[in-house]
Every structure is written in structure tokens, then in C-alpha cells.
Design a protein around this motif. Sequence first.
Motif, PDB file in Angstrom:
ATOM      1  N   SER A  25      -4.369  -6.961  -8.672  1.00 26.04           N
ATOM      2  CA  SER A  25      -4.118  -5.686  -8.010  1.00 26.04           C
ATOM      3  C   SER A  25      -5.379  -5.246  -7.294  1.00 26.04           C
ATOM      4  N   VAL A  26      -5.188  -4.530  -6.237  1.00 26.49           N
ATOM      5  CA  VAL A  26      -6.348  -3.989  -5.562  1.00 26.49           C
ATOM      6  C   VAL A  26      -6.407  -2.484  -5.770  1.00 26.49           C
ATOM      7  N   SER A  27      -5.858  -2.060  -6.881  1.00 21.78           N
ATOM      8  CA  SER A  27      -5.881  -0.627  -7.142  1.00 21.78           C
ATOM      9  C   SER A  27      -7.324  -0.192  -7.235  1.00 21.78           C
ATOM     10  N   GLY A  28      -7.549   0.943  -6.743  1.00 24.99           N
ATOM     11  CA  GLY A  28      -8.916   1.406  -6.781  1.00 24.99           C
ATOM     12  C   GLY A  28      -9.650   0.978  -5.541  1.00 24.99           C
ATOM     13  N   SER A  29      -8.990   0.161  -4.706  1.00 23.39           N
ATOM     14  CA  SER A  29      -9.618  -0.161  -3.440  1.00 23.39           C
ATOM     15  C   SER A  29      -9.784   1.120  -2.651  1.00 23.39           C
ATOM     16  N   PHE A  30      -8.783   1.990  -2.806  1.00 23.71           N
ATOM     17  CA  PHE A  30      -9.010   3.324  -2.287  1.00 23.71           C
ATOM     18  C   PHE A  30      -8.813   4.305  -3.417  1.00 23.71           C
ATOM     19  N   SER A  31      -9.861   4.799  -3.951  1.00 18.62           N
ATOM     20  CA  SER A  31      -9.682   5.825  -4.975  1.00 18.62           C
ATOM     21  C   SER A  31     -10.128   7.160  -4.415  1.00 18.62           C
ATOM     22  N   GLY A  32     -10.635   7.072  -3.216  1.00 19.25           N
ATOM     23  CA  GLY A  32     -11.009   8.322  -2.569  1.00 19.25           C
ATOM     24  C   GLY A  32     -12.358   8.837  -2.999  1.00 19.25           C
ATOM     25  N   SER A 255     -12.394  -1.628   3.109  1.00 18.40           N
ATOM     26  CA  SER A 255     -12.008  -0.778   4.224  1.00 18.40           C
ATOM     27  C   SER A 255     -10.499  -0.766   4.355  1.00 18.40           C
ATOM     28  N   LYS A 256     -10.040   0.037   5.264  1.00 16.56           N
ATOM     29  CA  LYS A 256      -8.601   0.103   5.501  1.00 16.56           C
ATOM     30  C   LYS A 256      -8.087  -1.253   5.960  1.00 16.56           C
ATOM     31  N   ARG A 259      -7.039  -3.260   3.093  1.00 19.51           N
ATOM     32  CA  ARG A 259      -5.744  -2.878   2.537  1.00 19.51           C
ATOM     33  C   ARG A 259      -4.616  -3.363   3.428  1.00 19.51           C
ATOM     34  N   THR A 262      -4.135  -7.087   2.665  1.00 25.65           N
ATOM     35  CA  THR A 262      -3.387  -7.405   1.461  1.00 25.65           C
ATOM     36  C   THR A 262      -1.924  -7.010   1.611  1.00 25.65           C
TER      37      THR A 262
END
Lengths: 392, 280, 553
Positions: A25-32, A255-256, A259, A262
Amino acid sequence: MTKSISISTGSDPGQSARVRTEFPSVSGSFSGARTGLFSARAYGAILTVAAVLALLPALNLILPEAHALYVPDYTVSLLGKFLCFALAALALDLVWGYAGILSLGHGLFFALGGYAHGMYLMRASTPTPQALPEFMVFLSWKEIPWFWSFTEYAPYAWLLALVAPGLLAFVFGYFAFRSRITGVYFSIITQALTFAAMLLFFRNETGFGGNNGFTGFKTILGFDITSAQTRAGLYWVSLMALLGCLLLARAITQSKLGRVLTAIRDAESRMRFLGYEPLGFKLFVWTVSAMMCGLAGALYVTQVGIINPSEMSPENSIEMVVWVATGGRGTLVGPIIGAGTVNALKTWFTSAFPEYWLYALGLLFVLVTVLLPQGIVGLARKLLQRKQERLA
Amino acid sequence: MRTDLPVETGEYALGSGDTPGYGRMAPAEVDLSHGVILYLEDVTVEFDGFRALNRLSLDIGVGELRCIIGPNGAGKTTMMDVITGKTRPGAGRVYFGQNYDLTGMSEASIAHAGIGRKFQRPTVFEHHTVFENLELALKTDKSVWPTLFARLTGSERERIEKTVELLRLQPQMHQLAGLLSHGQKQWLEIGMLLMQEPRLLLLDEPVAGMTDAETERTAELFLALKGQHSLMVVEHDMDFVGAIAGDGKVTVLCEGSVLAEGSMQAVQNDPKVIEVYLGR
Amino acid sequence: MQNLARGWLTILFLISGLFSGALSAQAPEAVPGDQDWPVKVSRLATDLASSDTTTRLGAIEALGLSREVRALEVLQALAQSTLYVSASGDMVIETEPDQFLDVTTGQPVTSTSAPGSELRKVRMNNRLRSAVQSALASSELLGGSAARRLAAALGLQGEADPARLPILQQALESETRAEIRDAIEIAIASASLRSDDLATRLMAIEKLGESGSGQFISVLTDLLASDAQGNPVESVEVREAAQDALDRIRSWQQLQSWVGNLFYGVSLGSVLLLAALGLAITFGLMGVINMAHGELLMIGAYSTYLVQSVFKLWFPQAMDWYVLAALPVAFVIAGSVGMVLERTVIRWLYGRPLETLLATWGVSLILMQGVRTLFGAQNVEVSNPSWMSGGVQVMGSLVLSYNRIAIVVFAFLVVMLVWVILQHTRLGLFVRAITQNRTMAGCVGVPTGRIDMLAFGLGSGIAGLAGVALSQLGNVGPDLGRAYIVDSFMVVVLGGVGQLAGTVVAAIGLGTLNKFIEPFTGAVIAKIAILMFIILFVQKRPQGLFAPKGRSA
């Protein structure tokens, strides 16, 4: 036709968005919240490892041989080689782990980088910059071929080591991605590409030393290429390159664009309907990866002292894939670990039990894909998670 | 296998006028001067001898909410495929507004032009969080370089968060979309559709698998969108269709062409429709 | 009474006439010998013993023109340096070390009949040696077996020596076989090229053109030559005739080369087809990328080697048929390996083609190393059975080898077999069902697990059969598989996934294309060109030549 082959010919995009368990998973790739590339802990870990690695050549140079902590010459060049492999693995992870493009021909980009730099090294090892390298004399050639022009200047060769693989990747990728070749078809085509290139480079007429390739380097930028200091210097340069590319890769994947990549990997046609044209994104990361690989090859050839067409063999490229798979694809750090581990294993096997190395390698392929799809990093994560769950 | 057409017609201007455009490119706005937002004429699609669409003609007005019903195999999904560029018709014309010929555009450029589609099965990105899914759908310059250097502005972040509220997915905002329930995924996909700010929304069986409560909320949402946006809804759930159709037109497709068109009542009483689809 | 006797005598006469006629017809090889052979031998011996080269030359030429069978033996002995002569006219041949044969009598020499004066080996030099060779040729032309006469005539074609004309004419008169007559006529034409009579020359040139043989190109081109001033040497008629003849020869050569390329292309295509067919089944029908496919080919080849060894040990008299026994053995062994592979590795990876690719690559490494451990890293010797050796001469210099022809036929048979299995058996039906919709097939009761295994086994078994064929064509070593894996994938990718017809067309097409490009670019560039072509083709048309049609592709 089974739906596991992902040529996008009219298949419902809903189907291709099955949960792909093989990618982390790439969760946390954008955690803000986080603005840096790595967390503080990650930075700490990376820098520590880097520091230890950087220390080794120093120990080789400064300490006398008898000292307990002395690092032999052989180890320095071996590790330097491993660093280049790690960089190549990192490059492959960018396209495979993040964009889902399995390339079975990345060895070609690696080799092209090596050949480009090797051209300069060959010129540098002749008595004068205008003199022909030995193999050309051997073939009774009268003058330097046009594509060898300017290779007596090191910066040009360095540029070539980046541009040649990058350009080839760009052109090939453009046509391949434009016709929406994906999945195994693409992989097989990359294998054919590197195979064809290998055949081409085996010929003496191609002008790259035939099946002997380039060897017998003497100096680089005026320094003796075999001296301990040069070796240490090349090692440190490789280490810097690896770290730099790691940061670059991390920046891209965080970066975006990362995302988007992926997402394209997971459900390409769905992304089209969102308005993203996958061609540009894939091409971007494919070209960057090829250039990184070229850089790795250029550094490699200086530390190993030889480059020949067998670097372009399909076997070599597929071995790169097992480095990434073993370490854990889609993690950037994983492939680096994987490259180090597998190559260390290889070095040990080929000196201790040479007949068994291929068994071990084959077994590694099978076990990693069947039992350990997330690689070493994935395993470590799972264990950590379990520990946390038990503590909680 | 379609050949990809890299054409982006004209310059690209973002937003519906209130936000300034991103990036250097800006597409021409859809020309809606004639009040028709989607226009299909004599569209025919054949698959190896089987006619999925047979001289289909229909048009959708600006701000309209059109319901499409019909038996399975009538060609509803194929029609949507044609509109969004996934399938090329063998014959016929498909126009978005007055100026966009959809038969010659790539899927991405059609999406850019302002047509958003929700698929039959939820196709959210399972390995991304809810937030990231919506961020990906956000209407912005979606070419390579701007995406590489994109940073979420405050207003964009707000919009995403508002949409998350609308979808009632706040607790799952930073969770992987793959972990959502089926109904939640459907809603997330609708949310993604909204983020695209499309002029025309194509919704393929949007309430399939939803609970009654969710279905009701969906109907509310669509009715709220109508007017500002144009919607084409394909559904089998007659209650849902009844709820959203109101006085609007309902089109019945059968065997690749329009069987009947009219208000909900008219269609429900049409003997042909009853025989073919609704039953007695 | 007298009439009766006369009648009987006549009948007897007729019968004996018929009989002797029949006898002489049955034995066309009977060549009248020389009556005064012993005298000749004596003279020849003296001449050969002389120190003058010209005299010896004359003796050799006389031997060449003789119709005596033993003259041939003498010439052969001269060629092998086993002839001894004495100045007084004795001539012997050393048949075995220290065993001699008297040429005059044809009997072995004993100590009692030892010749008088000293025997010496005939002194030879290069001129004499070549004279012996041409004397042998003309001797064989007149007095040898049919095969020898043909060979002699063909040899004389190249000589273009007018001095040969008399003997050639003589041979032509007594020769009955059409093939040899034709060869002699060409030899005559070759020898008459420079004759004084224009009509003869023109006929000779025409004849040479008709022959289509490339050996006359240079001599005909010479006729078109100009001298130092740039003026043509020969007359207009001669030059025109020569040009015509050259054109005829060239177009014949071109046709030969075209047919040859076609044949070799089909042959290569059939090899590719065999190699790729098993892969087409596993990849095309089941979506499994089997990188160990090449190793299954190798296993088939090594199975052949094993069967050959078994036959050598226990059935040496049936050696010729070991290939046929190897077919089922290879099928079973390779098929079993395939099934084991499927059960242990691949079944965990269905639906994940990239992972299957990697895992099977690992298996291929293991298999290769295994074979190296068992059989050594060197190539092993697998020989063609006798009925597959040699070839048939089709056009002029074009020889189509039997082993290649056999493999083309074999490939065709295997394709037919696969087609029958897929279309007309339950297994085939189940495989096709699973291919199109696995879940649904499972729901209607198709045992998907077992069918997967069997289908994979079928594909692997066919790879084994292909391995048998490959063993007959080239070297058998641990890396046999590597050489074919890239090509096999190319064929499957080009042909269209899941389409048997596509695989056939792609294989034959690629083989033929390769062979037609080769003469222009060499083998390596041809291969690279083919790879590039496929890469570009797949980009234009990713579904391959024969695409699966319909929506759910």
C-alpha cells in the motif's frame, strides 16, 4: 481469453481494479501533515547506514593491513560494485514497483551507460587522445568511427551515459506505451530488445569491441584507475549517486505524480476516464529510470574494469528483477537491500559451492514469488506490525 | 484496438469560470448555445456480427436528468462506452455540445472536456486512501509536468474535505479505499465524479448494491445536481428511476436502439415497453 | 528330315540370339576388353619406367583411353603410389604391404614368379598426377559403373579440353543412360566452346546455357570480354548467344536459390512451430508465462539421448528406429515435468502472469543446472538414424536434407494432433471452457485444477516432442532451451494469443522471412531485423496476427 493478461482491449475497467495483493500500500504517501520526503526516523536510519558504508574505504586507506578493522581492497571494490547494482535495482523499482511496468531488459540501459563511459576510458588508456584503442587497431581500422567522436572528453562520455539509455528508453517507450502494450507482452518485448542489442554488440563491426568489449582501462581523469585512492573515490561517488537517486526517487513517488503512477498501475483505463493520459506519465518514469540505470552502469564499469555484451544478456536483466523482488518492490529501500543481499549470496556461493549457485538462485526466484511476494521489507513490516499488535 | 489520437482540441481553460486556469494549456469551452449537451445520431456498433447499437439516436438537453432503462443487452453500457471514447462506432455521429466530436477523441481528452462516468462496478483505487482518490479526480491540469510539481492549495484541500463530508466518509478519509464497503465505494466513486466537475455525468447503475437509505441519499444528490450539471442515469431499479425522473424524460433502449421515450408515466404505460421490459 | 533339322536349327539360332541379346542387355556394364592387353602392359611398363616425362605422360594417356578394366586399376594404383614398374616391362601393384599383384596376369606375385629386373615406383610429378586424374576420369567414363560414369562426365564438364572430344564422342555413342548422355553432351559442349566452326560453337554455348550450371558463368563471361583497346574479342553472334546463355543460367540459379530459401524457411519455420506450439497452449490458452519452456525442449532432447544410449546398449540392431521410440518417452518425461511444475509452483500463481514469469525463470535455472549435474556441461552426441541422413537432390545443386523434410512432416502431424485434441476431445473442450471463463467452467462442473494440470502437461509434452526434433537438427546441450525461448515467445506473441492457426502462420512466416533476409544481411542482422519487426508489429497490432474476436477478448 483469460483476463489475467492486461491488454486493455475492451475489458471492463472494474475488473482491472481488483485488489492487487502483490503491491504494497502507498497509504501515507499523502498524509498531508508531513512535508519532508522521509520521516525523521527514516532519515536517521538511512544516514547511519550511509555513514557506515562511507567509512569502509577510509578504513581501507588509512589503516595498515594488519589492523583488526582493516577493510581489504577486494571488499571495497566488491561493495562499490554492489552499490551500482543497488542503484540499478532502485531504478527498476521505480518502473516496476510504482508504475507496474516489468522490464526484463533494464540490463540494456545499464550496459549502455557502461559502454558510454567505457568509450572514454578506452580513449584515456591510449597514449594520446587521438590514438585508436587497441581493439580497433586489431581490426585494422584506420580512424575513429563517427559515433566515437568527443569521447575523449570525460564530461561528454558522462552525458552520453545518461542520454543514450534515456533516448533509447524514450523512443521505445513512446511507441510501446502509445500502442498500450502492457503486462507480460511488454516484458517479453523488452527481453527481445535486450537480446537483439546483445547480438548486435557481439559483432566486431558494430564498433564496440565485439565479444571482448572494453577492458584494460588505465586512467580516469588523469588518476590511475587501479590505485586504492581512485577506488575509494569511485566508491564514494557511487554511494553519493545512490543516495541522490534515492532522494530523487522518493520525491517522485511522494509527489502527486507518484500517486498518479500507482493509480495507473492499478487501474489504467480508469485513469483515462478521469482525464489522465497514461502515456506521458509512464514515459516520464521509464526514461528517468533508464537514465538512473545508465548512471549505475557508468559507475560500474570503472570499478569492475570491463564491460562486454554479456551485460546485455536477458539473464542479467532478469537477475536484476530478483534483486528487486527479494528486497520488496514498491519500497525503494527494499530493492537496495535486495540487491545487496542477493549479490552477497552470489559472491559467497560462487566461491564456496559454485555448482550450487544456480540452484540457489533458481530457488530464490521461486520462493520469493510464491512465498514472499512483498520481499524482505514486506516481511519486516509484517513482523513489526504483529509486534505492535501484540504490544497494543 | 483503437489507435490513440493525441489530439487535444484547442486550448484548455479550467473551471466553470470562477477559478483561474492552471497550466499553459486550456481547452475550448463546450458550446451549449443550442441547449443540447449530448447528441447521438444513427450510432451503430457491431461486434463481430452482433449489433450492439443499431442506429441509435438520442439527445440530452443542458441541465437535464435523463433516465435510461431497458433490458440487458439493450446496449446501455455500449452507448456509454461510445460516448466516453472506449468504443468507436462503426457509423453515426456523437457530439458533445456543438463543437466536440467525441468519435475522434481519446478517453482522457473526453474526460477533460467535461464528461464524467461512473461505472457499473465501483472502480476506486484500492491502494490509495479516500482522500487520495478524490485528489486524483480533482479537476486540474492533468498533464505530466504540472502533476509532478503539483501542490494542493488550500481551496482545493477544502473542496476535497467538503466532498468527504458530503459522502459521509470522514472517519475513513485517510484509510485505504480498498477497505470500504461496497456501498461506500459506490459513493466514493460518485464523489470522484463530482471532483471532476463534469458538465455531463454518465451514471451506470449507480445504486446497484446500495441499501435503501443510501439509495435515497443518492436520489437526493442527483436531484441537487440536476440543472447545474446534466445527467444520464442508467438503472434497473424502477423506484429509484421514478424518484429521480420526476417530469423529466425517460428513454427506453431495446436491442441497440430507442424503443420509447417520454415521461415516466407515458413510458410505463407504453405497451411495447411493457412487453419487452416492464412486464405486466 | 532336312527341313526339320533346318527348322530346329533356326529355332535354336533364334533362341540363342535372343538369349545372348537378353544377356547383353542385362549386363550393360560388360565392356569388351583389350585382346592384346599383356603386350600393352609390357610397353606401358617400359614407358612408365623411362626417365622422360613426356613418355610417361603418353603412357598415362594411353591408359586413360583404354577400355580394359584393369587399366583403371593401374591408374588408381598410380594415383595411390602403389604401382611398381621395371624397364624390362614388368608391372605390379602393391595391394597390401609386401603383397603384390602382377598386372599382366592379374595374379598375386609369388616368390617363384618374381620378376627379373628391378622394380621401381613410377616417378611422379604434378603434371603427371593431374594427367592420372584426367585419365582416370576418361577411363571411368568408358568403363566404370553407372555412378562412376556420371561422376566422370560431370568432372569432364569442367575441363573444357578439346582433346577430350574424341573420347567424349566415343562414350556418347555407347552410352545408354539418359542422365549420363546429357552430362556427356554438356561436357562435349564445354570442350567445343573454342572450336573453329561457328555453328558448333553456338550450339555449344546454347547447350551450356541450358545446363543451368554456375560453373560455366566465368567461361561464358569471358566470351563477352573486350581486349585492351575496348573492342570485343568475339563476334556478335557469339556474344549474343553467350549473353542468352548467361541469362538462362542466372535465372535458373535464382530460382534454385529462391526454392532453397523457401525450403529452408519452411524448415526453420517448422522447428519454430514445434518449439512454440507447447508454449502457445500454456501461454495462449492458459495465460501462463512459462520461462522454463525452453528447458522442457531440452529435456525432450536429452530424453532422446537417453533412448539412443539404451538402444546402443541393448538393441543395437534397431538403432535406426530409436527416434520413434524416443517420441513417446520424451512426451511422457517432459509432460510429467510440466505437470509437476504446474502442481508445485504455477498453481499458486494463476492470475499473476508476471510472478509466473519470474518463478518459472527460477525453475528453468534449476532444470538447466540439474541437467549439467547429471549429464555434464558439454554437448552430448545425438546422431541421425540412417533414414534421416543424406538428402534428395531437387534442382541442380539444391539438396533438401531428409532430416529437415522429416521434421516438416512431423511438425504438421503434431499440429494436427493438437488440433484434434483441442477440438474433438473432452479435454480440449474443458480447456477451451476454462480459457474463456474459468469461474463459469468451474460452476458447471469442469474440474479446473485437474484440467489445468493436464493442459499444462500437454503443452509440456509437445515441448518434449519438439526437443526430439531439435536433437536431430543440432547440438544437444544444457543451453538448448535458451536458444529457442526468445524465438518461441516471439512466435506466440506474433501469432495472436490463444490462436492455433496464428501460431502456425507466425512460425512459418518468421522462418521464411528469416531465411530470405539472411543472404542479404547475414544471420545475426537477420535475427535482429526479425526481432525489430516483431516489436514494431506488436505495437501496431498488439493482439497479434489472428486476434480473438468479440467483446470479451
